[in-house]
Design an enzyme around this catalytic site. Structure first.
Site, PDB file in Angstrom:
ATOM      1  N   ARG A  53      24.182  33.632  16.921  1.00 61.21           N
ATOM      2  CA  ARG A  53      23.216  34.427  16.134  1.00 61.21           C
ATOM      3  C   ARG A  53      21.946  34.614  16.936  1.00 61.21           C
ATOM      4  O   ARG A  53      21.403  33.661  17.493  1.00 61.21           O
ATOM      5  CB  ARG A  53      22.837  33.679  14.851  1.00 61.21           C
ATOM      6  CG  ARG A  53      23.834  33.772  13.778  1.00 61.21           C
ATOM      7  CD  ARG A  53      23.286  33.476  12.416  1.00 61.21           C
ATOM      8  NE  ARG A  53      22.197  32.517  12.296  1.00 61.21           N
ATOM      9  CZ  ARG A  53      21.604  32.237  11.157  1.00 61.21           C
ATOM     10  NH1 ARG A  53      21.969  32.851  10.047  1.00 61.21           N
ATOM     11  NH2 ARG A  53      20.646  31.358  11.082  1.00 61.21           N
TER      12      ARG A  53
ATOM     13  N   THR B 154      16.750  38.394  14.936  1.00 61.74           N
ATOM     14  CA  THR B 154      17.362  39.366  14.018  1.00 61.74           C
ATOM     15  C   THR B 154      18.421  38.738  13.104  1.00 61.74           C
ATOM     16  O   THR B 154      18.820  39.344  12.109  1.00 61.74           O
ATOM     17  CB  THR B 154      18.059  40.489  14.812  1.00 61.74           C
ATOM     18  OG1 THR B 154      19.153  39.897  15.541  1.00 61.74           O
ATOM     19  CG2 THR B 154      17.104  41.155  15.796  1.00 61.74           C
TER      20      THR B 154
ATOM     21  N   ASP C  85      21.064  23.017  11.717  1.00 60.89           N
ATOM     22  CA  ASP C  85      21.872  23.785  12.678  1.00 60.89           C
ATOM     23  C   ASP C  85      23.130  22.981  13.011  1.00 60.89           C
ATOM     24  O   ASP C  85      23.056  21.951  13.692  1.00 60.89           O
ATOM     25  CB  ASP C  85      21.053  24.055  13.949  1.00 60.89           C
ATOM     26  CG  ASP C  85      21.794  24.981  14.901  1.00 60.89           C
ATOM     27  OD1 ASP C  85      22.949  24.665  15.267  1.00 60.89           O
ATOM     28  OD2 ASP C  85      21.221  26.022  15.268  1.00 60.89           O
TER      29      ASP C  85
ATOM     30  N   ASP D  23      23.953  22.314  16.806  1.00 53.75           N
ATOM     31  CA  ASP D  23      23.055  21.321  17.410  1.00 53.75           C
ATOM     32  C   ASP D  23      23.377  19.911  16.925  1.00 53.75           C
ATOM     33  O   ASP D  23      23.339  18.949  17.700  1.00 53.75           O
ATOM     34  CB  ASP D  23      21.595  21.653  17.074  1.00 53.75           C
ATOM     35  CG  ASP D  23      21.073  22.821  17.899  1.00 53.75           C
ATOM     36  OD1 ASP D  23      21.735  23.183  18.894  1.00 53.75           O
ATOM     37  OD2 ASP D  23      20.013  23.359  17.549  1.00 53.75           O
TER      38      ASP D  23
END
Ligand code: PRP
Ligand code: URA
Length: 214
Positions: free
Chosen positions: A109, A113, A205, A208
């Site tokens: 991603r 945006t 995330d 991560d």
């Protein structure tokens, strides 16, 4: 959208899955435990998602007599993680169907945006003959999953299942609307996306946390 009435949307409410998702949510859960628990959740979800797998009967001799008994038709499946985070669910599924082939789709991603950018796609042969199980722990805006499934369909994929650990309502609706034929399995449906398109309450995330990056 009332997902409970959608025939191809399965929101799993099993207490074992919910207990393990709580471990993933906890910001103090470290990388090693996160990775282990994500794999365990994938296996529990796989038990449900693979309920309709094709089987074939083989002859087996019990201590009593010979009989015909079913085994999974192993060459008929493909597991396709969406990189990176989907890798954290792959082994959990392969524990259940070790003979499955594995493909990879790379999607990232854009941080500004929130649009998915595709960077890799390698799928097993005869993809149209296989049940394709796509894994990605997070379904946020749904952009990555919608595009990944489009790529697989362009290569001939037809029987597709998508598995995520946590979904936002926005992403689930977008994915189901774009690909109503795809069975979607969700570990938990969360509240909403925030202004950065992160799932709330979510787990942060996923990539991560699985790989120890930030
Ligand atoms: C995360 C996640 C999904 C995607 C979900 O991946 O694993 O692939 O975001 O967001 P979306 O539904 O809004 O598209 P990310 O792009 O962060 O890549 P990573 O797995 O390499 O960290
Ligand atoms: N990707 C993640 O890893 N987490 C989110 O909450 C949203 C997208």
């Amino acid at each position: 959208m009332d997902f409970k009435n959608e025939k191809n949307v399965f929101i799993l409410e099993h207490p074992l899955i919910q207990h393990k998702i709580t471990r993933l949510r906890d910001k103090n859960t470290g990388t090693a435990e996160f990775r282990k628990v994500a794999g365990e959740i994938a296996m529990l979800m796989g038990y449900e998602a693979l309920r309709d797998l094709e089987t074939t009967d083989i002859e087996v001799e019990t201590p009593i007599e010979k009989t015909m008994s079913p085994v999974i038709a192993g060459h008929k499946q493909a597991v396709v993680p969406i990189l990176r985070a989907g890798l954290g669910m792959t082994d959990g599924i392969l524990n259940l169907i070790p003979a499955a082939k594995v493909g990879h789709i790379g999607m990232a991603r854009d941080e500004q945006t929130h649009q998915p950018v595709s960077y890799y796609c390698k799928l097993p042969d005869r993809i149209g003959e296989r049940t394709v199980i796509i894994t990605d722990p997070m379904l946020a805006t749904g952009g990555s999953a919608v595009d990944a499934i489009r790529f697989i369909k362009e290569k001939g994929g037809r029987r597709i299942k998508f598995m995520c650990i946590i979904a936002a309502p926005e992403g689930l609706e977008r994915l189901h609307t774009a690909h109503p034929d795809v069975q979607i399995y969700v570990g938990h449906l969360d509240r909403e996306l925030n202004e950065n398109a992160y799932i709330c309450p979510g787990l942060g995330d996923a990539g991560d946390r699985i790989f120890g990056t930030d």
